[in-house]
Scaffold this active site. Structure first.
Site, PDB file in Angstrom:
ATOM      1  N   HIS A  32     -49.148 -79.460-121.702  1.00  0.00           N
ATOM      2  CA  HIS A  32     -49.901 -79.681-120.462  1.00  0.00           C
ATOM      3  C   HIS A  32     -51.376 -79.827-120.840  1.00  0.00           C
ATOM      4  CE1 HIS A  32     -50.552 -79.344-116.107  1.00  0.00           C
ATOM      5  NE2 HIS A  32     -51.579 -78.562-116.374  1.00  0.00           N
ATOM      6  N   MET A  36     -60.967 -81.354-116.969  1.00  0.00           N
ATOM      7  CA  MET A  36     -61.877 -80.915-115.893  1.00  0.00           C
ATOM      8  C   MET A  36     -63.241 -81.570-116.060  1.00  0.00           C
ATOM      9  SD  MET A  36     -61.056 -76.874-116.054  1.00  0.00           S
ATOM     10  CE  MET A  36     -59.373 -76.252-116.099  1.00  0.00           C
ATOM     11  N   MET A  67     -58.298 -82.909-113.241  1.00  0.00           N
ATOM     12  CA  MET A  67     -59.053 -82.199-112.204  1.00  0.00           C
ATOM     13  C   MET A  67     -60.425 -82.835-112.168  1.00  0.00           C
ATOM     14  SD  MET A  67     -57.639 -78.454-113.251  1.00  0.00           S
ATOM     15  CE  MET A  67     -57.004 -79.089-114.800  1.00  0.00           C
ATOM     16  N   ASP A 174     -48.176 -74.532-111.636  1.00  0.00           N
ATOM     17  CA  ASP A 174     -49.262 -74.372-112.608  1.00  0.00           C
ATOM     18  C   ASP A 174     -50.217 -73.256-112.214  1.00  0.00           C
ATOM     19  OD1 ASP A 174     -51.220 -74.744-114.504  1.00  0.00           O
ATOM     20  OD2 ASP A 174     -51.837 -76.726-113.800  1.00  0.00           O
TER      21      ASP A 174
HETATM   22  C1  DX5 Z   1     -56.030 -74.422-114.197  1.00  0.00           C
HETATM   23  C2  DX5 Z   1     -55.148 -75.282-115.058  1.00  0.00           C
HETATM   24  C3  DX5 Z   1     -53.951 -74.569-115.550  1.00  0.00           C
HETATM   25  C4  DX5 Z   1     -54.286 -73.440-116.505  1.00  0.00           C
HETATM   26  C5  DX5 Z   1     -53.135 -72.487-116.555  1.00  0.00           C
HETATM   27  O1  DX5 Z   1     -57.030 -75.210-113.657  1.00  0.00           O
HETATM   28  O2  DX5 Z   1     -54.687 -76.387-114.317  1.00  0.00           O
HETATM   29  O3  DX5 Z   1     -53.066 -75.484-116.179  1.00  0.00           O
HETATM   30  O4  DX5 Z   1     -54.565 -73.912-117.786  1.00  0.00           O
HETATM   31  O5  DX5 Z   1     -53.538 -71.367-117.284  1.00  0.00           O
HETATM   32  P1  DX5 Z   1     -52.804 -69.965-117.089  1.00  0.00           P
HETATM   33  O6  DX5 Z   1     -51.368 -70.165-117.454  1.00  0.00           O
HETATM   34  O7  DX5 Z   1     -53.532 -69.079-118.064  1.00  0.00           O
HETATM   35  O8  DX5 Z   1     -52.967 -69.555-115.659  1.00  0.00           O
HETATM   36 ZN    ZN Z   2     -53.057 -77.659-115.190  1.00  0.00          ZN
END
Ligand code: DX5
Ligand code: ZN
Length: 217
Positions: A32, A36, A67, A174
């Protein structure tokens, strides 16, 4: 489907090749890739140079989660950079349809995602237009946050809606996923679980992936 997608956001970027190779050897199904932009979310992660490294060393498909504002400017470049799927936030755009077309024209799978405060029914019209939906179980922007319990009801809703309409659409969840809650999230109807900190901050990431993947059996 019970798939695990470790989020490289929580990897050690000083040893990225080694981190990728550890996941290659695990039962993980995807990588994944959290991108950002510092505008759609109050954080900046990484972009194309890291995507190139992932594409070079990863032996699992790259599940890209944008994002960012104006995803229409970048989706094709992420497709060309080796994405298996490209997802963007419904609340970041006026009309997702032309952007989905750009992704589909590249032969890449499409995904629409929403933050926890977005009305889930805004996704309803697109369930038959995308390969998967990604339900955020934390607010996008940071790894290591706690799973928002209300997400469970949303997963159940989309599972029943997708079944009722006989759609092949996958449900990805997620944020805040760990060994303890993974089984329940799968049982609620999720197909793919993203996990960042739970996997990469563990002493044995492959063991965590295995435990999560088989948690609903
Ligand atoms: C948050 C991301 C997630 C994040 C998940 O903005 O989209 O994919 O990396 O991380 P964990 O599993 O640590 O919550
Ligand atoms: Zn994510």
């Amino acid at each position: 489907m019970h798939a695990i997608a470790p989020s490289v956001l929580s990897a050690d970027f000083g040893n990225l090749q080694r981190e990728i190779e550890r996941i290659n050897l695990s039962e993980a199904d995807y990588f994944h890739v959290d991108v950002m932009d510092g505008t759609f979310v109050p954080n900046i992660s990484f972009g194309f140079p890291v995507m190139e490294t992932l594409h070079k060393y990863a032996e699992k498909p790259l599940d890209v989660h944008l994002m960012i504002v104006h995803p229409e400017k970048y989706v094709e470049r992420f497709c060309d950079a080796g994405a298996w799927s490209v997802g963007f936030h419904l609340e970041a755009v006026d009309d997702p349809m032309p952007i989905l077309s750009l992704i589909r024209a590249k032969g890449v799978r499409t995904c629409l995602t929403i933050n926890p405060d977005i009305d889930i029914h805004r996704l309803d019209p697109y369930l038959d237009q995308v390969d998967m939906i990604l339900l955020m179980s934390v607010f996008a922007g940071f790894g290591g946050q706690a799973f928002i319990p209300e997400t469970m009801e949303k997963i159940r809703y989309f599972r029943s809606e997708i079944t009722r309409r006989s759609l092949p659409t996958l449900i990805e969840v997620d944020g805040g996923v760990n060994i303890k809650n993974a089984g329940g999230i799968f049982a609620a109807g999720a197909d793919i679980l993203v996990a960042g900190s739970a996997v990469f901050h563990a002493a044995d990431p492959a063991a965590v992936v295995r435990a999560m993947k088989h948690s609903a059996e």
